[in-house]
Scaffold this active site. Sequence first.
Site, short mmCIF file in Angstrom:
data_model
loop_
_atom_site.label_atom_id
_atom_site.label_comp_id
_atom_site.label_asym_id
_atom_site.label_seq_id
_atom_site.Cartn_x
_atom_site.Cartn_y
_atom_site.Cartn_z
N PRO A 226 -6.08 -5.30 -6.56
CA PRO A 226 -4.97 -4.75 -7.35
C PRO A 226 -3.65 -5.25 -6.78
O PRO A 226 -3.46 -5.24 -5.56
CB PRO A 226 -5.11 -3.23 -7.15
CG PRO A 226 -5.86 -3.07 -5.87
CD PRO A 226 -6.75 -4.27 -5.74
N GLU B 261 -1.64 -1.38 -9.73
CA GLU B 261 -1.60 0.07 -9.68
C GLU B 261 -0.63 0.60 -10.73
O GLU B 261 0.50 0.12 -10.84
CB GLU B 261 -1.11 0.54 -8.30
CG GLU B 261 -1.03 2.06 -8.22
CD GLU B 261 -0.07 2.56 -7.15
OE1 GLU B 261 1.10 2.18 -7.17
OE2 GLU B 261 -0.51 3.33 -6.29
N GLN C 288 -6.64 0.60 -11.69
CA GLN C 288 -6.24 1.32 -10.47
C GLN C 288 -5.07 2.24 -10.77
O GLN C 288 -4.08 1.81 -11.38
CB GLN C 288 -5.83 0.38 -9.33
CG GLN C 288 -5.67 1.21 -8.04
CD GLN C 288 -5.03 0.49 -6.90
OE1 GLN C 288 -3.90 0.02 -7.02
NE2 GLN C 288 -5.73 0.37 -5.79
N CYS D 77 -1.38 2.54 -0.37
CA CYS D 77 -0.01 2.04 -0.49
C CYS D 77 0.92 2.80 0.48
O CYS D 77 1.05 4.03 0.40
CB CYS D 77 0.49 2.19 -1.92
SG CYS D 77 2.15 1.51 -2.10
N ASN E 138 -11.37 -6.24 2.50
CA ASN E 138 -10.10 -6.80 2.00
C ASN E 138 -9.18 -7.15 3.16
O ASN E 138 -8.95 -6.32 4.03
CB ASN E 138 -9.44 -5.79 1.06
CG ASN E 138 -8.03 -6.17 0.65
OD1 ASN E 138 -7.12 -5.35 0.70
ND2 ASN E 138 -7.82 -7.40 0.25
N GLY E 139 -8.69 -8.40 3.12
CA GLY E 139 -7.70 -8.82 4.11
C GLY E 139 -7.90 -10.26 4.54
O GLY E 139 -8.99 -10.64 4.98
N ARG F 241 -3.40 -11.93 -1.80
CA ARG F 241 -2.46 -13.06 -1.73
C ARG F 241 -3.15 -14.41 -1.91
O ARG F 241 -2.59 -15.31 -2.55
CB ARG F 241 -1.70 -13.01 -0.40
CG ARG F 241 -0.70 -11.85 -0.32
CD ARG F 241 -0.28 -11.62 1.10
NE ARG F 241 -1.43 -11.35 1.94
CZ ARG F 241 -1.48 -11.58 3.24
NH1 ARG F 241 -0.44 -12.09 3.87
NH2 ARG F 241 -2.57 -11.30 3.93
#
Length: 327
Positions: free
Chosen positions: A20, A45, A92, A121, A220-221, A245
């Site tokens: 998202p 989101e 989301q 967030c 994620n990352g 990204r």
Amino acid sequence: MFLARTQRTINYRNAKILAPMVRIGVLPFRMIAEQCGADIVYSEELVDKKLLACTRSINEETGVVEYTLDKQPERVVYSTSPTHEPKPLVLQIGTSSAELALQVAEKIYYDYDAIDINCGCPKHFSISGNMGAALLKDRVHLCNILSTLVKNISDKAVTCKIRLLENVSDTINLMKHIEQTGVQAIAVHARYVPQRPRVKAHLDVLGEISHSVDIPIIANGDCFAYQDIDRIKQLTKCDSVMIARGAIWNPAIFASDPVVQEKWSNPHYVALKMLDQFEQVRHLFTSAKYIICRTYGDSSKDGAFLTSLSRSSSYEEMRCIIGQKLL
Ligand SMILES: Cc1cc2nc3c(=O)[nH]c(=O)nc-3n(C[C@H](O)[C@H](O)[C@H](O)COP(=O)(O)O)c2cc1C
């Protein structure tokens, strides 16, 4: 005409997932990610109250379902179309209320395949509204939101996206409680709440927590190349990988085919492909321009080129500026 997404089960194992992303994860960008090989795509989101204030309509020209606010009908808040994006779509939402989250899930029911609660967030807007990462501090409240959705929207997947808590045992504890609510998967952004994206993701910590629940865990990352997907899966023992990204800078990150990867390695080619998608669904030009400028990331050191792109005022002008680079 009433267009709806058909019922589907989502396989959260071995999936390459578009993360998202606010202002990025709009329909035409998700279409690109799907075409490049993403198995599941997330919307940006969207805050519960905003969605609840929207009206649903179908754009006669494009066949796209659009949710808009009466006061800004030209600015689409959320849109989708099963023909344009056939793969599983996760909506989301940002919420701090089980009641409002359920109202959204019911209102938008025909226009998503799964619903995800943003619990990661760290921005002021989210935290001050008790949304996003604020939910990580109130496990009972978070689990109440999730179980309310699971119980009442039984035929759609419910998931959440969290960040790491300060210590491993707290994170594992949280994940176990979340699992008990009946959600189908948990995405874990491998950073602590205050950390910005430039801090290296703690993928090693994911390896310590991924075994703690039986439902799929999405890592994620810092996934920046196709080869990273398998590397991250092996390192973290997570079931799937979610990319943010890396997908903005190179949507072909999802593509297993080296020919596709090669073609899409040219940022101008990517930008023109995106323009096609944006125009196809009559996407608001200013939003399209923002996304296309971001896809260039640091790949274009050509400041004059980026300035002229950001000053362009129509699809035609933008196409012309980019086209010249391909001559
Ligand atoms: C432009 C941008 C917008 C984002 N918006 C959201 C969002 O709407 N919801 C969310 O859960 N995370 C959001 N994130 C965080 C990403 O989903 C992801 O967790 C984070 O960027 C780490 O993944 P990466 O290392 O692949 O970038 C956003 C990130 C970026 C770069």
